[in-house]
Design a protein around this motif. Structure first.
Motif, PDB file in Angstrom:
ATOM      1  N   UNK A 176       0.680  -1.244   0.185  1.00 26.55           N
ATOM      2  CA  UNK A 176       0.165   0.059   0.091  1.00 26.55           C
ATOM      3  C   UNK A 176       0.957   1.288   0.030  1.00 26.55           C
ATOM      4  N   UNK A 177       2.003   1.201   0.746  1.00 24.09           N
ATOM      5  CA  UNK A 177       2.973   2.535   1.061  1.00 24.09           C
ATOM      6  C   UNK A 177       3.495   2.616  -0.576  1.00 24.09           C
ATOM      7  N   UNK A 178       4.126   1.487  -1.160  1.00 19.29           N
ATOM      8  CA  UNK A 178       4.444   1.622  -2.527  1.00 19.29           C
ATOM      9  C   UNK A 178       3.532   2.234  -3.619  1.00 19.29           C
ATOM     10  N   UNK A 179       2.255   1.699  -3.644  1.00 18.05           N
ATOM     11  CA  UNK A 179       1.295   2.150  -4.338  1.00 18.05           C
ATOM     12  C   UNK A 179       1.041   3.630  -4.293  1.00 18.05           C
ATOM     13  N   UNK A 180       0.963   4.093  -2.979  1.00 14.24           N
ATOM     14  CA  UNK A 180       0.545   5.389  -2.597  1.00 14.24           C
ATOM     15  C   UNK A 180       1.818   6.146  -3.034  1.00 14.24           C
ATOM     16  N   UNK A 181       3.058   6.017  -3.088  1.00 14.97           N
ATOM     17  CA  UNK A 181       4.254   6.558  -3.409  1.00 14.97           C
ATOM     18  C   UNK A 181       3.977   6.922  -4.812  1.00 14.97           C
ATOM     19  N   UNK A 182       3.889   6.001  -5.556  1.00 11.09           N
ATOM     20  CA  UNK A 182       3.706   6.240  -7.148  1.00 11.09           C
ATOM     21  C   UNK A 182       2.615   7.070  -7.472  1.00 11.09           C
ATOM     22  N   UNK A 183       1.400   6.752  -6.844  1.00 13.48           N
ATOM     23  CA  UNK A 183       0.489   7.542  -7.164  1.00 13.48           C
ATOM     24  C   UNK A 183       0.654   9.191  -6.718  1.00 13.48           C
ATOM     25  N   UNK A 184       1.262   9.351  -5.562  1.00 12.45           N
ATOM     26  CA  UNK A 184       1.462  10.833  -5.100  1.00 12.45           C
ATOM     27  C   UNK A 184       2.593  11.299  -5.788  1.00 12.45           C
ATOM     28  N   UNK A 185       3.510  10.546  -6.479  1.00 11.14           N
ATOM     29  CA  UNK A 185       4.627  11.089  -7.439  1.00 11.14           C
ATOM     30  C   UNK A 185       3.966  11.382  -8.684  1.00 11.14           C
ATOM     31  N   UNK A 186       3.248  10.663  -9.198  1.00  4.71           N
ATOM     32  CA  UNK A 186       2.640  11.014 -10.476  1.00  4.71           C
ATOM     33  C   UNK A 186       1.718  12.414 -10.254  1.00  4.71           C
ATOM     34  N   UNK A 187       0.931  12.395  -9.092  1.00  6.98           N
ATOM     35  CA  UNK A 187      -0.124  13.626  -8.945  1.00  6.98           C
ATOM     36  C   UNK A 187       0.831  15.078  -8.899  1.00  6.98           C
ATOM     37  N   UNK A 188       1.849  14.838  -8.151  1.00  9.78           N
ATOM     38  CA  UNK A 188       2.632  16.003  -7.806  1.00  9.78           C
ATOM     39  C   UNK A 188       3.420  16.472  -9.182  1.00  9.78           C
TER      40      UNK A 188
END
Length: 64
Positions: free
Chosen positions: A11-23
């Motif tokens: 979950x942390x890895x998926x959230x990091x990818x989504x957050x990076x893409x959004x930023x």
């Protein structure tokens, strides 16, 4: 227990990818406002650190 650890890390890895893409998306759309917010956040954090250091120095003789 290992399933819980694996689930948490996934979950942390998926959230990091989504957050990076959004930023990255927001930086393409609003580079100046986000830069200003980033600079202001850094300045506020610096002021808080200086204030904490000043309080610690002011209370130092009392604690010894």
């Amino acid at each position: 227990m290992m399933i819980g650890v694996r689930l948490t890390l996934s979950v942390v890895a998926l959230l990091a990818v989504v957050f990076r893409d959004r930023i990255a998306y927001l930086m393409r759309i609003w580079p100046r406002p986000l830069g200003s917010v980033s600079c202001a956040t850094g300045g506020i954090a610096g002021l808080v650190l200086v204030a904490v250091a000043a309080l610690e120095i002011a209370n130092w003789p009392a604690s010894t």
